[in-house]
Design an enzyme around this catalytic site. Structure first.
Site, PDB file in Angstrom:
ATOM      1  N   TYR A  12       0.798  -1.230  -0.056  1.00 21.37           N
ATOM      2  CA  TYR A  12      -0.037   0.013  -0.199  1.00 21.37           C
ATOM      3  C   TYR A  12       0.922   1.361   0.078  1.00 21.37           C
ATOM      4  O   TYR A  12       0.429   2.391  -0.145  1.00 21.37           O
ATOM      5  CB  TYR A  12      -1.045  -0.005   0.988  1.00 21.37           C
ATOM      6  CG  TYR A  12      -0.770  -0.229   2.546  1.00 21.37           C
ATOM      7  CD1 TYR A  12       0.350   0.558   2.990  1.00 21.37           C
ATOM      8  CD2 TYR A  12      -1.642  -1.075   3.328  1.00 21.37           C
ATOM      9  CE1 TYR A  12       0.632   0.538   4.490  1.00 21.37           C
ATOM     10  CE2 TYR A  12      -1.484  -1.199   4.697  1.00 21.37           C
ATOM     11  CZ  TYR A  12      -0.174  -0.489   5.463  1.00 21.37           C
ATOM     12  OH  TYR A  12      -0.071  -0.521   6.664  1.00 21.37           O
ATOM     13  N   LYS A  24       5.149   4.349   4.859  1.00 24.85           N
ATOM     14  CA  LYS A  24       5.898   3.174   4.027  1.00 24.85           C
ATOM     15  C   LYS A  24       6.147   3.658   2.875  1.00 24.85           C
ATOM     16  O   LYS A  24       7.265   3.280   2.294  1.00 24.85           O
ATOM     17  CB  LYS A  24       5.009   1.671   3.924  1.00 24.85           C
ATOM     18  CG  LYS A  24       4.391   1.142   5.206  1.00 24.85           C
ATOM     19  CD  LYS A  24       5.670   0.419   5.814  1.00 24.85           C
ATOM     20  CE  LYS A  24       5.251  -0.520   6.862  1.00 24.85           C
ATOM     21  NZ  LYS A  24       6.595  -1.290   7.494  1.00 24.85           N
TER      22      LYS A  24
END
Ligand code: HXC
Length: 273
Positions: A148, A163
């Site tokens: 994601y 991330k």
């Protein structure tokens, strides 16, 4: 399977190494010959993991560390060098996560996850690289991200943004430190059911797990050991010319979001006699 002993005499720091995927990574690197340093906040959890790995014949050291704190991160590298005399691999695995509608995610909740995931990865990479560059020694960093990072996902604005930052950091550091003999790569796992993630992200329910599995071309969720194998590959000499790369291991989950959308429905129709 990488050959036994391919990390012989090597030393690896695994952040978040006391539980879940981090512990599996430490075990895999340890079985392949590395001495491992487990770093995370909870001393009792780390000590138990280090005892467990030691009982399996792995040299394991627990160093309680909050990866958000620069001084503690520097102390982690110093403790590693004091115990083992060298450092070869850093695995940035420590993470925090929970689901929340973005509009009610508190500023502190957002900041906390970004701080652990993104700032923590930077601080640990910086401390390890300072050591390697100062000694003209080769180094190896593997960052745990999530798919994601490039698709986004509902309910995890903090984690997905962090991330994505770690993936960019992976590429930036790989391009900057390549000439210093430091490789920097990432692993983007699909869905792994670990105690922390399952509870916090809501996949502790077998019905949810079955529904998720049905959307994955390989038809099942991922194991921590499979993530560990991917990390070991990237940290090993078998990946000696690989840097700035991301190894996605999601059982094809990303593919099922392709042009045909509901891939299972298409497959069902094709398989009809
Ligand atoms: C809403 C929450 C929350 C929750 C924390 N907060 N947990 N908000 N729902 N479940 C908010 C708090 O209210 C607080 O904001 C802020 O976040 C900081 O919380 P603290 O508890 O004070 O911080 P801390 O002790 O540092 O720990 C927070 C945490 C921890 C790191 C987020 O709760 C945690 O994550 N534990 C689980 C770790 C985990 O899940 N690891 C696996 C990650 S898996 P306020 O405003 O109230 O002060 C992963 C892979 C992704 O990342 C891919 C999956 C597909």
């Amino acid at each position: 399977m990488l050959p036994q002993g391919c990390f012989e005499h090597h030393v690896a720091i695994v952040t978040g190494g006391g539980t879940g995927i981090g512990k599996a990574i430490a075990r895999t690197l340890g079985r392949l010959g590395a001495s491992v340093v487990l770093a995370s906040r909870k001393k009792e959890v780390l000590d138990a993991a280090a005892r467990d790995l030691s009982a399996q014949g792995i040299h394991a050291l627990a160093v309680p560390t909050d990866v958000r704190e620069p001084d503690q991160v520097d102390a982690l590298v110093a403790a590693t060098l004091a115990a083992f005399g060298r450092l070869d691999v850093l695995v940035n695995n420590a993470a925090g996560n929970f689901t929340s509608p973005s509009e009610s995610l508190t500023p502190n909740g957002f900041r906390t996850v970004v701080d652990i995931v993104l700032n923590g990865s930077f601080l640990c990479s910086r401390a390890a690289a300072k050591h390697w560059i100062g000694r003209d020694a080769p180094g190896n960093i593997v960052n745990l991200i999530a798919t994601y990072a490039w698709t986004g996902a509902p309910g995890v604005a903090h984690s997905a943004a962090a991330k994505a930052g770690v993936w960019n950091l992976t590429q930036t550091l790989a391009s900057e430190w390549g000439r210093k003999k430091i490789r920097v790569n990432a692993v983007a796992p699909g869905i792994v059911v670990t105690e922390n993630a399952a509870k916090n992200l809501g996949f502790d329910d077998p019905k949810v797990q079955a529904a998720l599995s049905a959307t994955i071309p390989l038809g099942r969720l991922l194991s921590s050991d499979e993530v560990a194998d991917a990390v070991a590959y990237l940290a090993s000499p078998f990946a000696s010319y690989v840097t700035g790369a991301c190894l996605t291991i999601d059982g094809g989950l990303g593919l099922s979001r392709g042009l045909l959308g509901q891939a299972e429905e298409v497959m069902r129709r094709m398989e009809k006699p």
